[in-house]
Write a protein that holds these residues in place. Sequence first.
Motif, PDB file in Angstrom:
ATOM      1  N   UNK A  39       1.072  -0.872  -0.265  1.00  0.00           N
ATOM      2  CA  UNK A  39      -0.091   0.288   0.128  1.00  0.00           C
ATOM      3  C   UNK A  39       0.672   0.893   0.030  1.00  0.00           C
ATOM      4  N   UNK A  40       1.928   1.130   0.343  1.00  0.00           N
ATOM      5  CA  UNK A  40       3.098   2.423   0.858  1.00  0.00           C
ATOM      6  C   UNK A  40       3.198   3.050  -0.432  1.00  0.00           C
ATOM      7  N   UNK A  41       3.651   1.482  -0.958  1.00  0.00           N
ATOM      8  CA  UNK A  41       4.642   1.135  -2.367  1.00  0.00           C
ATOM      9  C   UNK A  41       3.789   1.598  -3.414  1.00  0.00           C
ATOM     10  N   UNK A  42       3.017   1.815  -3.895  1.00  0.00           N
ATOM     11  CA  UNK A  42       1.386   2.694  -4.245  1.00  0.00           C
ATOM     12  C   UNK A  42       1.592   3.784  -4.901  1.00  0.00           C
ATOM     13  N   UNK A  43       2.342   3.949  -2.943  1.00  0.00           N
ATOM     14  CA  UNK A  43       2.736   5.979  -3.813  1.00  0.00           C
ATOM     15  C   UNK A  43       4.241   5.999  -4.572  1.00  0.00           C
ATOM     16  N   UNK A  44       4.611   5.735  -4.802  1.00  0.00           N
ATOM     17  CA  UNK A  44       5.646   5.291  -5.492  1.00  0.00           C
ATOM     18  C   UNK A  44       5.555   5.254  -6.819  1.00  0.00           C
ATOM     19  N   UNK A  45       4.255   4.473  -7.144  1.00  0.00           N
ATOM     20  CA  UNK A  45       4.229   4.114  -8.298  1.00  0.00           C
ATOM     21  C   UNK A  45       2.660   5.697  -9.357  1.00  0.00           C
ATOM     22  N   UNK A  46       2.428   6.021  -8.397  1.00  0.00           N
ATOM     23  CA  UNK A  46       1.912   7.847  -8.254  1.00  0.00           C
ATOM     24  C   UNK A  46       2.573   8.136  -8.992  1.00  0.00           C
ATOM     25  N   UNK A  47       3.286   8.627  -8.657  1.00  0.00           N
ATOM     26  CA  UNK A  47       4.349   9.472  -8.693  1.00  0.00           C
ATOM     27  C   UNK A  47       4.911   9.646 -10.320  1.00  0.00           C
ATOM     28  N   UNK A  48       5.416   8.583 -10.069  1.00  0.00           N
ATOM     29  CA  UNK A  48       5.829   8.100 -11.826  1.00  0.00           C
ATOM     30  C   UNK A  48       5.107   8.749 -12.681  1.00  0.00           C
ATOM     31  N   UNK A  49       3.598   8.330 -12.178  1.00  0.00           N
ATOM     32  CA  UNK A  49       2.155   8.370 -12.563  1.00  0.00           C
ATOM     33  C   UNK A  49       2.466   9.757 -13.428  1.00  0.00           C
ATOM     34  N   UNK A  50       3.010  11.401 -12.471  1.00  0.00           N
ATOM     35  CA  UNK A  50       2.702  12.146 -12.818  1.00  0.00           C
ATOM     36  C   UNK A  50       4.067  13.045 -13.515  1.00  0.00           C
ATOM     37  N   UNK A  51       4.789  11.860 -13.085  1.00  0.00           N
ATOM     38  CA  UNK A  51       6.173  12.337 -13.914  1.00  0.00           C
ATOM     39  C   UNK A  51       6.303  12.634 -15.808  1.00  0.00           C
ATOM     40  N   UNK A  52       5.240  11.299 -15.636  1.00  0.00           N
ATOM     41  CA  UNK A  52       4.804  10.359 -16.838  1.00  0.00           C
ATOM     42  C   UNK A  52       3.926  11.403 -17.309  1.00  0.00           C
ATOM     43  N   UNK A  53       3.088  12.710 -16.811  1.00  0.00           N
ATOM     44  CA  UNK A  53       2.234  13.152 -17.207  1.00  0.00           C
ATOM     45  C   UNK A  53       3.014  14.685 -18.331  1.00  0.00           C
ATOM     46  N   UNK A  54       3.810  15.059 -16.396  1.00  0.00           N
ATOM     47  CA  UNK A  54       4.700  16.246 -16.640  1.00  0.00           C
ATOM     48  C   UNK A  54       5.433  16.241 -17.929  1.00  0.00           C
ATOM     49  N   UNK A  55       6.161  15.315 -18.046  1.00  0.00           N
ATOM     50  CA  UNK A  55       6.720  14.652 -19.750  1.00  0.00           C
ATOM     51  C   UNK A  55       5.910  14.615 -20.717  1.00  0.00           C
ATOM     52  N   UNK A  56       4.673  13.923 -20.578  1.00  0.00           N
ATOM     53  CA  UNK A  56       3.790  14.399 -21.280  1.00  0.00           C
ATOM     54  C   UNK A  56       3.343  15.707 -22.266  1.00  0.00           C
ATOM     55  N   UNK A  57       3.141  16.220 -21.330  1.00  0.00           N
ATOM     56  CA  UNK A  57       2.606  17.808 -20.855  1.00  0.00           C
ATOM     57  C   UNK A  57       3.488  18.941 -22.171  1.00  0.00           C
ATOM     58  N   UNK A  58       5.051  18.389 -21.256  1.00  0.00           N
ATOM     59  CA  UNK A  58       5.545  18.952 -22.236  1.00  0.00           C
ATOM     60  C   UNK A  58       6.397  19.049 -22.852  1.00  0.00           C
ATOM     61  N   UNK A  59       6.318  17.535 -24.018  1.00  0.00           N
ATOM     62  CA  UNK A  59       6.979  17.300 -25.074  1.00  0.00           C
ATOM     63  C   UNK A  59       8.300  16.497 -25.267  1.00  0.00           C
TER      64      UNK A  59
END
Length: 118
Positions: A39-59
């Motif tokens: 359950x605690x590790x799920x946070x790391x997965x979610x933070x990775x999704x933020x990084x993916x979205x930022x990279x995707x938003x900035x191209x």
Amino acid sequence: MIDEHGTAAPAGLWDSIDDLWKWLEADEPTGGREGLLLRMLKLTEEVGEVAEAVIGATGQNPRKGVTHTWDDVQAELCDVALTALVALRTLTPEAGEVFGRHLARVRQRSLGTRGLTR
């Protein structure tokens, strides 16, 4: 809405967190200490999704180009916050009180008397 610790929380926030926690607990494939750690590790997965979205938003990935919007980044940040609050609820049924006290300490430490008035 201001709670008993003087912190703002959306109406029903902690009821919703408790409902999500109950839903996860009812269908938990792995329990005990291992389930808690997952359950605690799920946070790391979610933070990775933020990084993916930022990279995707900035191209920033030239192979993929722009794949996300800043609205996607906002949604992913919300997922991080919700995941963290559910993880806190997993550790204690008094998650709202624990969070409220911690927020008050951080606010006082960071803003001092400047942050106490609005």
